[in-house]
Enzyme design. Sequence first.
Site, PDB file in Angstrom:
ATOM      1  N   CYS A   2     -37.329  30.789  -5.100  1.00 52.69           N
ATOM      2  CA  CYS A   2     -37.176  29.336  -5.226  1.00 52.69           C
ATOM      3  C   CYS A   2     -36.035  28.953  -6.154  1.00 52.69           C
ATOM      4  CB  CYS A   2     -38.457  28.738  -5.798  1.00 52.69           C
ATOM      5  SG  CYS A   2     -39.917  29.201  -4.896  1.00 52.69           S
ATOM      6  N   ARG A  27     -30.154  31.913  -2.915  1.00 54.45           N
ATOM      7  CA  ARG A  27     -31.410  32.557  -3.319  1.00 54.45           C
ATOM      8  C   ARG A  27     -32.390  32.665  -2.149  1.00 54.45           C
ATOM      9  NH1 ARG A  27     -31.869  31.926  -9.130  1.00 54.45           N
ATOM     10  NH2 ARG A  27     -34.127  32.100  -9.025  1.00 54.45           N
ATOM     11  N   TRP A  74     -39.302  29.253  -1.519  1.00 53.53           N
ATOM     12  CA  TRP A  74     -39.473  30.517  -0.801  1.00 53.53           C
ATOM     13  C   TRP A  74     -40.980  30.752  -0.853  1.00 53.53           C
ATOM     14  CZ3 TRP A  74     -36.185  34.522   1.135  1.00 53.53           C
ATOM     15  CH2 TRP A  74     -36.798  35.766   1.313  1.00 53.53           C
ATOM     16  N   ASN A 100     -41.276  27.956  -9.645  1.00 63.14           N
ATOM     17  CA  ASN A 100     -40.866  29.236  -9.062  1.00 63.14           C
ATOM     18  C   ASN A 100     -41.791  30.290  -9.666  1.00 63.14           C
ATOM     19  OD1 ASN A 100     -39.589  31.523  -8.125  1.00 63.14           O
ATOM     20  ND2 ASN A 100     -37.806  31.321  -9.468  1.00 63.14           N
ATOM     21  N   GLY A 101     -42.434  31.102  -8.838  1.00 67.46           N
ATOM     22  CA  GLY A 101     -43.331  32.132  -9.368  1.00 67.46           C
ATOM     23  C   GLY A 101     -44.719  32.015  -8.750  1.00 67.46           C
ATOM     24  N   GLU A 484     -33.632  58.849   0.256  1.00 65.83           N
ATOM     25  CA  GLU A 484     -33.102  57.521  -0.074  1.00 65.83           C
ATOM     26  C   GLU A 484     -31.888  57.629  -1.004  1.00 65.83           C
ATOM     27  OE1 GLU A 484     -33.323  54.672   1.048  1.00 65.83           O
ATOM     28  OE2 GLU A 484     -32.718  53.319  -0.543  1.00 65.83           O
ATOM     29  N   LYS A 488     -28.225  56.178  -0.036  1.00 64.97           N
ATOM     30  CA  LYS A 488     -27.530  55.195  -0.876  1.00 64.97           C
ATOM     31  C   LYS A 488     -26.124  55.669  -1.207  1.00 64.97           C
ATOM     32  CE  LYS A 488     -29.365  52.538  -0.610  1.00 64.97           C
ATOM     33  NZ  LYS A 488     -30.427  51.793  -0.011  1.00 64.97           N
ATOM     34  N   GLU A 491     -23.887  55.509   1.948  1.00 66.57           N
ATOM     35  CA  GLU A 491     -23.576  54.149   2.369  1.00 66.57           C
ATOM     36  C   GLU A 491     -22.456  53.515   1.566  1.00 66.57           C
ATOM     37  OE1 GLU A 491     -27.529  52.215   1.898  1.00 66.57           O
ATOM     38  OE2 GLU A 491     -27.010  51.295   3.799  1.00 66.57           O
ATOM     39  N   HIS A 507     -34.425  77.565   3.298  1.00 67.47           N
ATOM     40  CA  HIS A 507     -34.351  77.812   4.744  1.00 67.47           C
ATOM     41  C   HIS A 507     -33.020  77.362   5.346  1.00 67.47           C
ATOM     42  CE1 HIS A 507     -38.504  79.099   4.828  1.00 67.47           C
ATOM     43  NE2 HIS A 507     -38.810  78.035   4.097  1.00 67.47           N
ATOM     44  N   LYS A 606     -25.989  44.042   7.192  1.00 65.12           N
ATOM     45  CA  LYS A 606     -27.241  43.903   6.436  1.00 65.12           C
ATOM     46  C   LYS A 606     -28.437  44.020   7.362  1.00 65.12           C
ATOM     47  CE  LYS A 606     -29.835  43.276   2.902  1.00 65.12           C
ATOM     48  NZ  LYS A 606     -30.032  44.510   2.119  1.00 65.12           N
TER      49      LYS A 606
END
Length: 611
Positions: A2, A27, A74, A100-101, A484, A488, A491, A507, A606
């Site tokens: 928010c 945001r 949001w 917000n929250g 991951e 990263k 990318e 192996h 994205k």
Amino acid sequence: MCGIIGYVGTRDVVPVLIGGLKKLEYRGYDSAGIAVVNGEGVEVVRAEGKLSNLESKLGEMELEGTFGMGHTRWATHGKPNENNAHPHRDCTGRVVVIHNGIIENFLPLKQKLQAAGHQFKTETDTEVVAHLIEETMKSGARFVDAVRSALKQIEGHYALVIINGKDPGTIIAAKHGPPLVIGIGENENLVASDVAPLLAYTRNIIYLEDGEYAVVDQKRVQLFDEHDNAVRREPKKILWDAVMAEKEGYRHYMLKEIHEQPRAVRDTFTGRMFEESGDIYFNELELTPAQWSKFRRVHIVACGTSWHAALVGKFLLEEAARIPIEVDYGSEYRYRNPIVDEETLVIGVTQSGETADTIAGMQEAKAKGAQLIAICNVIGSAATRMSQGVIYTNAGPEIGVASTKAFTTQLTAFYLLSLYVRQLRGEPVDDRRYAMHEMRVIPHKIEHLLKTQEKHIERLAHKYSTAQDFLFLGRGVNYPIALEGALKLKEISYIHAEGYPAGEMKHGPIALIDENLPIVAIATHTPVYDKVVSNLQEAKARDGKLIVICDEGDQAIRNLADDVIEIPWTVEPLQPILSVVPTQLLAYYIALRRGADIDQPRNLAKSVTVE
Ligand code: AGP
């Protein structure tokens, strides 16, 4: 998440509020609204969807005033529609709140206020704040004192801005978690969620700290701490340009988003786990023990980073559910004719909710009669619309193409889901209470890790930035983090990297090891810790350069490794949320050193909405 803007001064407030909300659009939001005070009355105008919808409504009205506030929402509690859009009001319509929250204890407070005769109009947690203030003012309390009393009753995380039509010219802003800043102007003052909307009016900014609130009028800003003691703080001069302001001073969105993880993780568990009762509650996903017991298998479908989260999810859920769990790439699942029926639970994991391969996999499962749920960050996205239940990750919009906070919030969602499954299976409540406590302290541990290790990781990045290949190793719950970490690095730095289960190294990949190969290994304390140490010894014997992510104070690893990155201890199922952070920072600083375009890496989008 928010966006908040409040203004008191001499200008026509509507353009100030709309202009401010536009600066906060980055945001992300699903509805918007403003409140303008005129005399004793407060006009509230709200609209679902984009700001242009709100602007069209305002175009048909004549709204005048020099005092008001605006909000982009949001959604967390309640659907993203006009009725749930902020601002929210008390029964008189004069006490108006934006937020917000998450107010964690809104339900018991709401029930109490309803019993006292308050009429609630929305499904939000926020509305309870307006009624709480109204209730105290009924007995003659001043507006400021009523807000103080409300702040003492609410629990959770909030940035709140409150006005009262009967007290024109006073804005109260309170912070406990999400950011709030105050802009000091000449004969005008503003409050906002960040500095971006304030720069058109002032560069003198006061940052509120947690537990503080401010009473702001046209001429003065008074700060108070949580015990109502006055606080003195000089404004800071902000020299950022508009783009820097959106990144809150960080050089890239990716770095900003890495640093947002304590907040993002906290927002994902807040209001969903209740330590006292040991209960997990998801407002968009309800399963009864009888419904759960009918599932014979679980399939998890995802792509990229979300697929890595799914692998951790399998580890956690299989342990909790004791039924077989399979994890698939969306692009494979849709064509492999999987065995799916109405006794299959299918979980689609997707940050954007629009990834074509994941959506196709989910469609395939639904067509075969599976129960479908989504773990998703974007309200109203395709994945959420097609699913019977959703667990939203409250990461807020992720702008950097390389996923960071979306990943750690997906891990949080899986952790909560595994506790939920234990609850549905009637497992002892005490175990869940402990597990919840460990979850609750994770945001502090991420903060600590960032504070103590970031500079060190930046130095390591310089040391290793010319390497041509990297190997990432992990075992058990940390194996997906090896994958991951490698993704990263690939990318954003374009260095070739592979993630492997540490036990599988012998192996094949062991053939790659020589003094030029940096090996990033995760060796935190788990039941397979000793095995990982043995694997690292094998790598060391072949001159590999060991960079080991380990628990703080692990001397044995220090003796073995070329470099160590220490992370705080936590229970095994939560370790990935911590162990991934150094891999994000390492990739970021290596890419920075190599001059790569970090937020927009070549060839990547994205959200991949094509097959
Ligand atoms: C992660 O850094 C990626 N950019 C990418 O792998 C991403 O996770 C993948 O495309 C899936 O996206 P989704 O979570 O929005 O479905």
